[in-house]
Design an enzyme around this catalytic site. Sequence first.
Site, PDB file in Angstrom:
ATOM      1  N   TYR A  69       1.136  -1.078  -0.544  1.00 42.51           N
ATOM      2  CA  TYR A  69       0.293  -0.321  -0.090  1.00 42.51           C
ATOM      3  C   TYR A  69       0.959   1.318  -0.051  1.00 42.51           C
ATOM      4  O   TYR A  69       0.744   2.233  -0.876  1.00 42.51           O
ATOM      5  CB  TYR A  69      -0.969   0.084   1.830  1.00 42.51           C
ATOM      6  CG  TYR A  69      -1.768   0.887   1.211  1.00 42.51           C
ATOM      7  CD1 TYR A  69      -2.134   1.680   0.724  1.00 42.51           C
ATOM      8  CD2 TYR A  69      -1.280   2.296   2.533  1.00 42.51           C
ATOM      9  CE1 TYR A  69      -3.184   3.124   0.826  1.00 42.51           C
ATOM     10  CE2 TYR A  69      -1.936   3.626   2.613  1.00 42.51           C
ATOM     11  CZ  TYR A  69      -2.451   4.006   1.292  1.00 42.51           C
ATOM     12  OH  TYR A  69      -3.477   5.014   2.124  1.00 42.51           O
ATOM     13  N   SER A 151      -2.854  13.969   7.401  1.00 42.85           N
ATOM     14  CA  SER A 151      -3.886  13.237   6.727  1.00 42.85           C
ATOM     15  C   SER A 151      -5.001  12.924   7.169  1.00 42.85           C
ATOM     16  O   SER A 151      -5.388  13.364   8.014  1.00 42.85           O
ATOM     17  CB  SER A 151      -3.475  11.871   5.721  1.00 42.85           C
ATOM     18  OG  SER A 151      -4.356  11.114   5.305  1.00 42.85           O
ATOM     19  N   TYR A 174      -9.956  15.583   2.108  1.00 38.86           N
ATOM     20  CA  TYR A 174     -10.382  15.200   1.427  1.00 38.86           C
ATOM     21  C   TYR A 174     -11.979  15.614   1.404  1.00 38.86           C
ATOM     22  O   TYR A 174     -12.674  15.703   2.564  1.00 38.86           O
ATOM     23  CB  TYR A 174     -10.862  13.371   1.727  1.00 38.86           C
ATOM     24  CG  TYR A 174      -9.014  13.193   0.921  1.00 38.86           C
ATOM     25  CD1 TYR A 174      -8.700  13.264  -0.763  1.00 38.86           C
ATOM     26  CD2 TYR A 174      -8.837  11.912   1.701  1.00 38.86           C
ATOM     27  CE1 TYR A 174      -7.772  12.405  -1.142  1.00 38.86           C
ATOM     28  CE2 TYR A 174      -7.059  10.715   1.247  1.00 38.86           C
ATOM     29  CZ  TYR A 174      -6.774  11.984  -0.243  1.00 38.86           C
ATOM     30  OH  TYR A 174      -5.817  11.023  -0.724  1.00 38.86           O
ATOM     31  N   THR A 200      -7.139  18.386  -1.555  1.00 40.22           N
ATOM     32  CA  THR A 200      -6.461  17.639  -2.761  1.00 40.22           C
ATOM     33  C   THR A 200      -7.160  17.126  -3.552  1.00 40.22           C
ATOM     34  O   THR A 200      -8.755  16.750  -3.707  1.00 40.22           O
ATOM     35  CB  THR A 200      -6.225  16.251  -2.172  1.00 40.22           C
ATOM     36  OG1 THR A 200      -5.394  15.979  -0.869  1.00 40.22           O
ATOM     37  CG2 THR A 200      -5.376  15.061  -2.984  1.00 40.22           C
ATOM     38  N   LYS A 275      -3.661  21.331  -4.143  1.00 42.21           N
ATOM     39  CA  LYS A 275      -3.088  20.177  -4.272  1.00 42.21           C
ATOM     40  C   LYS A 275      -3.376  19.148  -5.152  1.00 42.21           C
ATOM     41  O   LYS A 275      -4.288  18.013  -5.544  1.00 42.21           O
ATOM     42  CB  LYS A 275      -2.538  18.799  -3.034  1.00 42.21           C
ATOM     43  CG  LYS A 275      -1.829  17.696  -3.095  1.00 42.21           C
ATOM     44  CD  LYS A 275      -1.396  17.152  -1.353  1.00 42.21           C
ATOM     45  CE  LYS A 275      -0.644  16.211  -1.459  1.00 42.21           C
ATOM     46  NZ  LYS A 275      -0.772  14.860  -2.097  1.00 42.21           N
ATOM     47  N   HIS A 299       0.144  12.880  -6.633  1.00 45.88           N
ATOM     48  CA  HIS A 299       0.097  11.946  -5.802  1.00 45.88           C
ATOM     49  C   HIS A 299       0.633  10.563  -5.324  1.00 45.88           C
ATOM     50  O   HIS A 299       0.232   9.834  -5.625  1.00 45.88           O
ATOM     51  CB  HIS A 299      -1.889  11.667  -5.941  1.00 45.88           C
ATOM     52  CG  HIS A 299      -2.231  11.385  -4.402  1.00 45.88           C
ATOM     53  ND1 HIS A 299      -3.775  11.950  -4.547  1.00 45.88           N
ATOM     54  CD2 HIS A 299      -2.343  10.389  -3.296  1.00 45.88           C
ATOM     55  CE1 HIS A 299      -4.151  11.280  -3.605  1.00 45.88           C
ATOM     56  NE2 HIS A 299      -3.649  10.598  -2.942  1.00 45.88           N
ATOM     57  N   ARG A 354       6.793   8.870   0.277  1.00 45.92           N
ATOM     58  CA  ARG A 354       6.966   7.883   1.015  1.00 45.92           C
ATOM     59  C   ARG A 354       7.911   7.476   2.562  1.00 45.92           C
ATOM     60  O   ARG A 354       8.129   6.919   2.583  1.00 45.92           O
ATOM     61  CB  ARG A 354       7.455   7.012  -0.425  1.00 45.92           C
ATOM     62  CG  ARG A 354       5.863   6.181  -1.053  1.00 45.92           C
ATOM     63  CD  ARG A 354       6.316   5.836  -2.115  1.00 45.92           C
ATOM     64  NE  ARG A 354       5.092   5.224  -2.675  1.00 45.92           N
ATOM     65  CZ  ARG A 354       4.814   6.384  -4.511  1.00 45.92           C
ATOM     66  NH1 ARG A 354       5.210   6.878  -4.163  1.00 45.92           N
ATOM     67  NH2 ARG A 354       4.134   5.592  -4.527  1.00 45.92           N
TER      68      ARG A 354
HETATM   69  C1  FNR Z   1      -0.375   9.505   0.190  1.00 51.96           C
HETATM   70  N1  FNR Z   1      -0.499  10.857  -0.573  1.00 51.96           N
HETATM   71  C2  FNR Z   1      -1.379  11.672  -0.155  1.00 51.96           C
HETATM   72  N2  FNR Z   1      -1.566  12.641  -0.252  1.00 51.96           N
HETATM   73  C3  FNR Z   1      -3.002  13.080   0.197  1.00 51.96           C
HETATM   74  O1  FNR Z   1      -3.449  14.261  -0.246  1.00 51.96           O
HETATM   75  N3  FNR Z   1      -3.967  12.773   1.139  1.00 51.96           N
HETATM   76  C4  FNR Z   1      -3.198  11.681   1.816  1.00 51.96           C
HETATM   77  O2  FNR Z   1      -4.168  11.417   2.592  1.00 51.96           O
HETATM   78  C5  FNR Z   1      -2.082  10.757   0.834  1.00 51.96           C
HETATM   79  N4  FNR Z   1      -1.831   9.384   1.609  1.00 51.96           N
HETATM   80  C6  FNR Z   1      -1.005   9.054   0.849  1.00 51.96           C
HETATM   81  C7  FNR Z   1      -0.355   7.420   0.851  1.00 51.96           C
HETATM   82  C8  FNR Z   1       0.395   7.159   1.000  1.00 51.96           C
HETATM   83  C9  FNR Z   1       1.364   5.793   1.767  1.00 51.96           C
HETATM   84  C10 FNR Z   1       1.949   7.762   0.351  1.00 51.96           C
HETATM   85  C11 FNR Z   1       2.772   7.522  -0.810  1.00 51.96           C
HETATM   86  C12 FNR Z   1       1.207   8.995  -0.147  1.00 51.96           C
HETATM   87  C13 FNR Z   1       0.034  11.203  -1.620  1.00 51.96           C
HETATM   88  C14 FNR Z   1       1.004  12.277  -0.500  1.00 51.96           C
HETATM   89  O3  FNR Z   1       0.651  13.433  -0.381  1.00 51.96           O
HETATM   90  C15 FNR Z   1       2.347  12.845  -1.443  1.00 51.96           C
HETATM   91  O4  FNR Z   1       1.458  13.220  -3.153  1.00 51.96           O
HETATM   92  C16 FNR Z   1       3.143  11.421  -2.475  1.00 51.96           C
HETATM   93  O5  FNR Z   1       3.664  10.773  -1.602  1.00 51.96           O
HETATM   94  C17 FNR Z   1       4.759  12.299  -2.848  1.00 51.96           C
HETATM   95  O6  FNR Z   1       5.639  11.164  -3.098  1.00 51.96           O
HETATM   96  P1  FNR Z   1       6.864  10.739  -2.524  1.00 51.96           P
HETATM   97  O7  FNR Z   1       7.167  11.299  -1.873  1.00 51.96           O
HETATM   98  O8  FNR Z   1       6.001   9.472  -1.958  1.00 51.96           O
HETATM   99  O9  FNR Z   1       7.664  10.140  -3.547  1.00 51.96           O
END
Ligand code: FNR
Length: 415
Positions: A69, A151, A174, A200, A275, A299, A354
């Site tokens: 995930y 989040s 959200y 988002t 975003k 995302h 991540r």
């Molecule tokens: C996310 N992202 C995300 N974005 C958001 O607006 N609400 C959320 O709840 C989440 N949850 C989420 C969970 C996981 C496991 C990941 C990997 C990503 C997106 C996050 O905010 C962001 O845009 C990216 O993770 C950026 O990319 P990198 O740094 O993971 O490569």
Amino acid sequence: MHVAESHPVAPNRIRKPSIGFLLHALLINLELQDFWREGVKNSQTMEITNVTEYQAIAKEKLPKMVYDYYASGAEDQWTLAENRNAFSRILFRPRILIDVSKIDVSTSVLGFKISMPIMIAPTAMQKMAHPEGEYATARAASAAGTIMTLSSWATSSVEEVASTGPGIRFFQLYVYKDRNVVAQLVRRAERAGFKAIALTVDTPRLGRREADIKNRFTLPPFLTLKNFEGLDLGKMDKADDSGLASYVAGQIDRSLSWKDVKWLQTITSLPILVKGVLTAEDTRLALENGAAGIIVSNHGARQLDYVPATIMALEEVVKAAQGRVPVFLDGGVRRGTDVFKALALGASGIFIGRPVVFSLAAEGEAGVRKVLQMLHDEFELTMALSGCRTLKEINRNHIVTEWDAPHALPAAARL
Ligand code: FNR
């Protein structure tokens, strides 16, 4: 014919090794064994020297459903790889013989002074990674003097995160079909001292993440989407495919549009960061509709596959924003050099996703602290080696991209 006289070959005389020689060989052997043993030990407790290394540790530690995930992207995961690859196609044009004995990496975001232009993106359900989950992330961000974005789908509530102590925090929103839920949540975030809303806008439906479908991903039953606990929306049912995709289909408002960005401003005085912007057209609309800032994001490549890497889309958005609002970026940032490249292309700062959940899984709060420290140090070093002492000194001429035509070199660099 003259035949070469053959000399009798002297019999190979094997000399017996002396006792001294044997002892010496034995000693060397023993020392070598120690050396190897030490080597194996070191590789087991090997020091983490970059952010990416946490991913393999997280993979080993986490249940497959959870790791997948966190790690995966949508469909072919082309954009997932591209988010990283695109950074490697941008090269530096460092300036030399500039006194870099003092470097200041601090900056301001929406008027808040922070230690560095490196912030934490919202990632859902962090208690799947570590029991301390979002608390650990909040403490690590606060210790590093930077911003954490919480989040909507956190496993800790806005109030709980606020109770971890001081810190500058944004709340990611959200928009649920039930607008009372949204209004309540935004009010709670405001009261808990959150300083901005990151709205988002790229998730009217959940992207197709095939690992989650295969794993029948769902939030483990001992955890709750804490912000929604009292609203009967905190649990996620198991589904025939991804439990999260079903949750989104049931609760999230697919009809969300620009008028809702205006509506949000009627229920909160907090600045709104949009975003998920990837184009100049949407940048202009975001400005028209009152956005206080833009986050160029795909995302983490989890929504629409085959959108460009965010670093490729950044400059278009920066140009369209015309300096009227700050533009941020997330997606694939793993090195201080990546941070520098984003700033050179006009970003005011970046967010990481991540690396936070992976380091959290590996080492809890200490892991997240280390990630922030490593990125800070790498970024500072990149500035020094490029001849920049403040963020203001980082400019477009410090990098060259593959889309720069030769004539686009700065006038001073032309022959
Ligand atoms: C996310 N992202 C995300 N974005 C958001 O607006 N609400 C959320 O709840 C989440 N949850 C989420 C969970 C996981 C496991 C990941 C990997 C990503 C997106 C996050 O905010 C962001 O845009 C990216 O993770 C950026 O990319 P990198 O740094 O993971 O490569």
